[in-house]
Enzyme design. Structure first.
Site, PDB file in Angstrom:
ATOM      1  N   LEU A 164      77.500 101.019  34.999  1.00 27.63           N
ATOM      2  CA  LEU A 164      77.795 102.299  34.360  1.00 27.63           C
ATOM      3  C   LEU A 164      78.893 103.063  35.086  1.00 27.63           C
ATOM      4  O   LEU A 164      79.888 103.474  34.483  1.00 27.63           O
ATOM      5  CB  LEU A 164      76.518 103.148  34.282  1.00 27.63           C
ATOM      6  CG  LEU A 164      76.681 104.539  33.660  1.00 27.63           C
ATOM      7  CD1 LEU A 164      77.132 104.439  32.217  1.00 27.63           C
ATOM      8  CD2 LEU A 164      75.380 105.333  33.771  1.00 27.63           C
ATOM      9  N   ALA A 165      78.728 103.283  36.390  1.00 24.32           N
ATOM     10  CA  ALA A 165      79.709 104.076  37.131  1.00 24.32           C
ATOM     11  C   ALA A 165      81.072 103.401  37.132  1.00 24.32           C
ATOM     12  O   ALA A 165      82.111 104.053  36.957  1.00 24.32           O
ATOM     13  CB  ALA A 165      79.233 104.312  38.563  1.00 24.32           C
ATOM     14  N   ASP A 166      81.090 102.082  37.317  1.00 25.22           N
ATOM     15  CA  ASP A 166      82.357 101.351  37.303  1.00 25.22           C
ATOM     16  C   ASP A 166      83.038 101.465  35.941  1.00 25.22           C
ATOM     17  O   ASP A 166      84.267 101.609  35.861  1.00 25.22           O
ATOM     18  CB  ASP A 166      82.118  99.884  37.634  1.00 25.22           C
ATOM     19  CG  ASP A 166      82.041  99.634  39.129  1.00 25.22           C
ATOM     20  OD1 ASP A 166      83.097  99.600  39.767  1.00 25.22           O
ATOM     21  OD2 ASP A 166      80.923  99.467  39.648  1.00 25.22           O
ATOM     22  N   SER A 167      82.251 101.357  34.878  1.00 21.13           N
ATOM     23  CA  SER A 167      82.841 101.401  33.541  1.00 21.13           C
ATOM     24  C   SER A 167      83.427 102.778  33.244  1.00 21.13           C
ATOM     25  O   SER A 167      84.538 102.891  32.704  1.00 21.13           O
ATOM     26  CB  SER A 167      81.791 101.039  32.491  1.00 21.13           C
ATOM     27  OG  SER A 167      81.337  99.710  32.676  1.00 21.13           O
ATOM     28  N   GLY A 170      86.591 103.015  35.199  1.00 25.39           N
ATOM     29  CA  GLY A 170      87.667 102.214  34.633  1.00 25.39           C
ATOM     30  C   GLY A 170      88.330 102.892  33.451  1.00 25.39           C
ATOM     31  O   GLY A 170      89.564 102.884  33.321  1.00 25.39           O
TER      32      GLY A 170
END
Length: 394
Positions: A164-167, A170
């Site tokens: 979630l946080a990475d997406s 991004g």
């Protein structure tokens, strides 16, 4: 496509940076994915595989040419400098100071190419007491307030089952890159974008710090309920499915209670505000749960739609692939893959009437385009063969 003519160097790994570059590639940028000749991007080993081919990689690295260079070597670093000389954007997610140790810091790259935009993604940013810490999405999900707010009231803080946080980071990074390019169009100057994985998900979690600063209130976990409105929850149907109900708008809340047979509560003074309904959440949840629990999912959805109330089925991956709306609007599309044949992927994320994006090809094998890209830099076959033999390239 809107980004045709732009060159993007993807010198990042796993998810936040690669997703940023996937979005840019989906809309026409020539993305060159740079990996280590031996280890490659560890995302190649994440998730399910079929016949040895990583399925997640096929999507996140689509629309990217892949090359392999050892940037810790003098020759590998020099080749990246030469690529950056004609690039528009470079995206990286090494720990702060790593590129500088290799002679590839933004100051050096931008001195050679003043129009270059360098997007730096780290767990906690380039400065501050946590800058040197390893940064992963899980840590950002924990520190952002997301985990503390997620889960049942008497249960532990809950982490998401996906990146979630990475997406979120991004997607934010792709927007930041385009803003920097817009500034470059106006001034002729590139710049450095410093983006942490932590800050975008903090924004997504909401105004908790502001509420605490103003009121001294710290929100606690409340399961699938909302602190802003009620009824809002997931409810089980008689045939074993789950549906989600939202009543963010006052009129929707009224329609839901009328539908489930309790119009009398609408006349109560507390029902006229979201906070008032939250205070009576047990009562409202009970009414909705009892009504839904006596009916099948199809009947529930049909009745809610007829009443103009807000409901959605709780889907898994199989449900998504079979949903008529998802299919009709092209949210999922089949693309040809040389290894797996017809491959279902998420389509580009927004529709543009004049310059739509598209999936040109799926994620490639490790180093598939090294020779083509290095030839474009002016290297001949013998030079490339030597670099491969020396382990500088693959």
């Amino acid at each position: 496509m809107p980004l045709e003519g732009l060159t993007v160097l993807d010198v990042s790994t796993v998810l936040a940076g690669p997703l940023c570059c996937q979005v840019l590639g989906d809309f026409g940028a020539d993305v060159i994915k740079v990996e280590h000749p031996v280890s490659g991007d560890s995302l190649r080993g994440h998730g399910h595989q079929k016949d040895g081919h990583p399925i997640w990689w096929k999507e996140v690295s689509r629309n990217k040419r892949t090359i392999a260079l050892d940037l810790k070597t003098d020759e590998g670093a020099e080749l990246l400098r030469r690529l950056a000389d004609s690039a528009d954007v470079l995206v990286e997610n090494f720990r702060p100071g790593t590129l500088e140790r290799w002679g590839l810091g933004p100051q050096e790259l931008i001195a050679r190419n003043p129009r270059l935009v360098v997007v730096r993604i780290t767990g906690f940013g380039q400065t501050g007491p946590y800058a040197a810490r390893p940064g992963f999405g899980t840590l950002a999900e924990a520190m952002s307030g997301f985990a503390a707010a997620t889960g049942e009231p008497d249960g532990p803080p809950t982490l998401p089952a996906f990146g979630l946080a990475d997406s979120i980071c991004g997607l934010a990074a792709s927007s930041a890159a385009l803003m920097a390019l817009r500034h470059r169009d106006q001034t002729g100057r590139g710049q450095v974008v410093d983006l942490s994985i932590l800050q975008p998900i903090m924004k997504a979690v909401g105004p908790g710090p502001t509420v605490y600063q103003q009121l001294g209130v710290v929100e606690r976990r409340h399961g699938n309920r909302s602190s802003s409105n009620a009824p809002r929850n997931t409810y089980r149907t008689v045939d074993g499915h789950w549906v989600a109900v939202s009543t963010s708008a006052q009129r929707i809340a009224e329609r839901v209670l009328e539908l489930v047979g309790h119009p009398e509560v609408i006349e109560e003074g507390w029902f006229s505000s979201g906070h008032g309904r939250v205070a009576h959440g047990d009562l409202l949840d009970g009414y909705v749960a009892d009504w839904i629990g006596e009916r099948g999912r199809a009947e529930v959805i049909k009745a809610f739609e007829a009443a103009g109330a807000a409901v959605a089925p709780v889907y898994d991956a199989r449900d998504l692939t079979e949903d008529a709306h998802v299919r009709a609007t092209g949210m999922l599309v089949e693309v040809d893959d040389p290894d797996l044949g017809p491959l279902l992927q998420h389509d580009v994320m927004w529709r543009m009437s004049e310059s739509p994006g598209r999936i040109r090809f799926t994620g490639r094998e490790h180093g598939a385009d090294t020779r083509e890209v290095l030839t474009g830099l002016g290297l001949d076959t013998d030079e490339i063969d030597r670099l491969v033999a020396d382990g500088v390239a693959r």
